[in-house]
Each structure stands twice: as C-alpha cells, then as structure tokens.
Motif scaffolding. Structure first.
Motif, short mmCIF file in Angstrom:
data_model
loop_
_atom_site.label_atom_id
_atom_site.label_comp_id
_atom_site.label_asym_id
_atom_site.label_seq_id
_atom_site.Cartn_x
_atom_site.Cartn_y
_atom_site.Cartn_z
N THR A 103 0.84 -1.21 0.00
CA THR A 103 0.00 0.00 0.00
C THR A 103 0.86 1.25 0.00
O THR A 103 0.61 2.19 -0.76
CB THR A 103 -0.92 0.01 1.23
OG1 THR A 103 -1.79 -1.12 1.20
CG2 THR A 103 -1.76 1.28 1.28
N LEU A 104 1.89 1.26 0.84
CA LEU A 104 2.76 2.42 0.93
C LEU A 104 3.42 2.72 -0.41
O LEU A 104 3.41 3.87 -0.87
CB LEU A 104 3.83 2.19 2.01
CG LEU A 104 4.85 3.33 2.15
CD1 LEU A 104 4.19 4.58 2.70
CD2 LEU A 104 6.01 2.89 3.05
N TYR A 105 4.00 1.71 -1.05
CA TYR A 105 4.70 1.93 -2.31
C TYR A 105 3.74 2.35 -3.42
O TYR A 105 4.12 3.15 -4.29
CB TYR A 105 5.48 0.68 -2.71
CG TYR A 105 6.83 0.59 -2.05
CD1 TYR A 105 7.89 1.40 -2.47
CD2 TYR A 105 7.05 -0.28 -1.00
CE1 TYR A 105 9.14 1.33 -1.86
CE2 TYR A 105 8.29 -0.36 -0.38
CZ TYR A 105 9.33 0.44 -0.82
OH TYR A 105 10.57 0.38 -0.21
N ARG A 106 2.52 1.84 -3.39
CA ARG A 106 1.54 2.26 -4.39
C ARG A 106 1.19 3.74 -4.23
O ARG A 106 1.12 4.49 -5.22
CB ARG A 106 0.27 1.42 -4.26
CG ARG A 106 -0.75 1.71 -5.37
CD ARG A 106 -2.00 0.87 -5.25
NE ARG A 106 -2.84 1.30 -4.15
CZ ARG A 106 -3.00 0.61 -3.02
NH1 ARG A 106 -2.38 -0.54 -2.83
NH2 ARG A 106 -3.80 1.07 -2.07
N LEU A 107 1.01 4.18 -3.00
CA LEU A 107 0.67 5.58 -2.75
C LEU A 107 1.87 6.50 -3.01
O LEU A 107 1.71 7.61 -3.53
CB LEU A 107 0.18 5.75 -1.31
CG LEU A 107 -1.11 5.00 -0.97
CD1 LEU A 107 -1.48 5.19 0.49
CD2 LEU A 107 -2.26 5.44 -1.88
N LEU A 108 3.07 6.04 -2.66
CA LEU A 108 4.27 6.82 -2.94
C LEU A 108 4.46 6.99 -4.45
O LEU A 108 4.86 8.07 -4.92
CB LEU A 108 5.51 6.15 -2.34
CG LEU A 108 5.71 6.32 -0.84
CD1 LEU A 108 6.85 5.43 -0.36
CD2 LEU A 108 5.98 7.78 -0.47
N ALA A 109 4.16 5.94 -5.21
CA ALA A 109 4.28 6.04 -6.67
C ALA A 109 3.34 7.10 -7.23
O ALA A 109 3.70 7.86 -8.14
CB ALA A 109 3.99 4.67 -7.31
N SER A 110 2.12 7.16 -6.68
CA SER A 110 1.16 8.17 -7.11
C SER A 110 1.65 9.58 -6.76
O SER A 110 1.57 10.50 -7.58
CB SER A 110 -0.20 7.91 -6.46
OG SER A 110 -1.14 8.88 -6.84
N LEU A 111 2.17 9.74 -5.55
CA LEU A 111 2.69 11.04 -5.13
C LEU A 111 3.89 11.46 -5.97
O LEU A 111 4.04 12.64 -6.30
CB LEU A 111 3.08 10.99 -3.65
CG LEU A 111 1.90 10.96 -2.66
CD1 LEU A 111 2.40 10.61 -1.26
CD2 LEU A 111 1.18 12.30 -2.65
N ARG A 112 4.73 10.50 -6.32
CA ARG A 112 5.88 10.81 -7.18
C ARG A 112 5.41 11.22 -8.57
O ARG A 112 5.95 12.16 -9.17
CB ARG A 112 6.81 9.59 -7.29
CG ARG A 112 7.64 9.31 -6.06
CD ARG A 112 8.47 8.06 -6.25
NE ARG A 112 9.33 8.18 -7.41
CZ ARG A 112 9.95 7.15 -7.99
NH1 ARG A 112 9.76 5.93 -7.53
NH2 ARG A 112 10.73 7.35 -9.02
N ARG A 113 4.42 10.52 -9.10
CA ARG A 113 3.93 10.79 -10.45
C ARG A 113 3.39 12.21 -10.57
O ARG A 113 3.56 12.86 -11.60
CB ARG A 113 2.85 9.77 -10.82
CG ARG A 113 2.38 9.89 -12.26
CD ARG A 113 1.59 8.66 -12.69
NE ARG A 113 0.42 8.42 -11.86
CZ ARG A 113 0.31 7.43 -10.99
NH1 ARG A 113 1.30 6.58 -10.81
NH2 ARG A 113 -0.80 7.28 -10.27
N TRP A 114 2.77 12.71 -9.51
CA TRP A 114 2.21 14.06 -9.52
C TRP A 114 3.16 15.11 -8.97
O TRP A 114 2.79 16.28 -8.86
CB TRP A 114 0.89 14.07 -8.75
CG TRP A 114 -0.21 13.40 -9.53
CD1 TRP A 114 -0.63 12.10 -9.42
CD2 TRP A 114 -1.00 13.99 -10.57
NE1 TRP A 114 -1.62 11.84 -10.33
CE2 TRP A 114 -1.88 12.98 -11.04
CE3 TRP A 114 -1.05 15.25 -11.14
CZ2 TRP A 114 -2.79 13.22 -12.05
CZ3 TRP A 114 -1.97 15.48 -12.15
CH2 TRP A 114 -2.83 14.47 -12.60
N GLY A 115 4.37 14.71 -8.62
CA GLY A 115 5.38 15.68 -8.21
C GLY A 115 5.31 16.12 -6.76
O GLY A 115 6.00 17.06 -6.37
#
Length: 264
Positions: free
Chosen positions: A49-61
C-alpha cells in the motif's frame, strides 16, 4: 500489544485520500529525507500500500525519491510558493503594472499557477476595456494563449508533463507543443494571437526566482488591430515592466536573504 505511533491508520477504515495526505504530511514534516521503512513505522501501512501511494505522489510531483529516501517534491514547493507569491506579486507588481498600462493603454495582468490552471490575481484595464476571458480571480486551463504557454514553459517537468499528456493524446502534437514551449523558454516570453479570444494579441513574460523557479507571469493584451504595427514596442515595454517588478522584489529583501529575484 505494542502501541502504534499516533499517525498510524487502520487501512480498512481510512479512505485512500486520507492515507495519501498522511504520507504527505509525514514526508513534509520529517525534517530530513525519510525511508520507506520509517514511513511504514510512522503510518502503519503495509509495504504494498505504501509503495503504491508513494508512486502516485511521485507521479504528480508531490514526493521525490533520491537514493531510496523520500522528500517533498516540486509540486509541494509550487503550492508553498503560491501562498506566499500572491500577496508578494500583487504588492510589488502594482507600480510597474500601472506604468505599463498607462504607457500602452492596454490590458495588463498578473497570473500564477494554482491546481494546474492559470489564475489571474491582478488586472488593470484601459478606458476602453478589452473583451477577453481574463478577469481577476478567474482560472483558465494551461493550454492556449500567451499566458498559459509562458507559465507551462517554466513549470518543472514533473508538473508540466502530466498536463501535456492530458492535453495531447497524440504524441506528435505533444512533441510539437514541447518544442514550442522550449522556444518560449529560450526567448524569455510568449506571444500569441486569437488563441483564447478572437482578435486579441498577447505577450506574457515569466517572473522567476534566481534559481529559475516560476512565480507567475506578467501579461499584456491588446486588440490585434491596435497591436499589429507595435509588436516590438509592446514586447519591449512588457519586458521592461517585468524587470521593474524584479527590481522591486529584490528591494523587499534585506542583504543576505536567501531569496532574490531576477529576470532571466
């Protein structure tokens, strides 16, 4: 059973949006780059869950990763700047805007980027007002027109790329716009006509920090029939007004302040 940290959440009862906000709050307030294991301990989220949410946050900067450590990304900085920049630009651009408006007898505006749109924060009109889409407080997409292109050209790539991808599904059209934005960045201003409002010519000049982070844009708009023989004159006047704004901004900071502004 061991007590979980105060920030920990029950994944079954907390909406995804709140988990994202929790991660963002911890990353922003940690005081140094934070590891995934630290985030798992602080939030109680499982690894997937953490890595999935971090990936989203990274994608949007909103988060950036360096050497497996996470820290606030450029979108966070842009949001922070906006809260400070609106009153800063409104106050320090006032005199130069009035001088440009008086000199040219044309519409002058200051815009900033908020929520991936251009928002007009200050606007001066001549006696004979110009019919256009701009008005104070109104937001417009970062798509067409001198202002939108000027702002988009100077946003961090991590912010501008998702905007361009949503605007242009065709990769060739997207590449053509990227090349246009590169040219705008090189020449230091954007000029367009009839892209947003028919019969309107505009020039927009970026307002940048010393390390080239975008604050906003100064834009002059005029009817094509009045501007057609005065492009060079209006461009020079707008560039000079932008430089005057930068000089006024520099004067608001004491010597040794970490933030200084200049026209690139």
């Amino acid at each position: 059973m061991e007590n979980l940290p105060e920030n920990t959440v029950n994944e079954n009862s907390v909406p995804t949006s709140e988990r994202v906000l929790l991660i963002l709050r911890i990353v922003a307030g940690y005081g140094r780059p934070v590891s995934a294991s630290d985030l798992m301990r602080e939030t109680g989220l499982n690894k997937s869950t953490l890595y999935r949410l971090l990936a989203s946050l990274r994608r949007w900067g909103f988060v950036m990763e360096t050497d497996a450590l996470y820290s606030p990304g450029p979108a966070c900085l842009q949001m922070s700047l906006n809260f400070d920049v609106v009153p800063l630009l409104t106050l320090n651009a006032h005199e130069a805007m009035h001088q440009l408006n008086t000199l040219t007898q044309e519409t002058v505006a200051i815009t900033v980027v908020m929520q991936q749109e251009a928002v007009c924060i200050s606007m001066l009109e001549p006696r004979q007002s110009l019919r256009c889409s701009f008005e104070k407080g109104r937001s417009l997409p970062l798509h067409s027109g001198a202002t939108a292109k000027c702002l988009l050209a100077h946003l961090p790539a991590v912010v501008s790329q998702p905007i361009l991808q949503s605007q242009f599904s065709n990769m060739f059209e997207r590449q053509a716009r990227i090349e246009e934005l590169n040219l705008i960045r090189q020449q230091g201003y954007a000029c367009t006509e009839s892209e947003v409002d028919a019969g309107v010519w505009g020039i927009s000049v970026p307002l940048l920090t010393e390390n080239r982070q975008l604050l906003g844009a100064l834009t002059l708009m005029a009817p094509i029939v009045r501007a057609q023989d005065k492009h060079a004159e209006l461009i020079t006047a707008t560039l000079n007004a932008a430089e005057a704004i930068h000089q006024r901004l520099r004067s608001t900071f004491t010597q040794g302040s970490p933030a200084f502004f200049h026209q690139s």
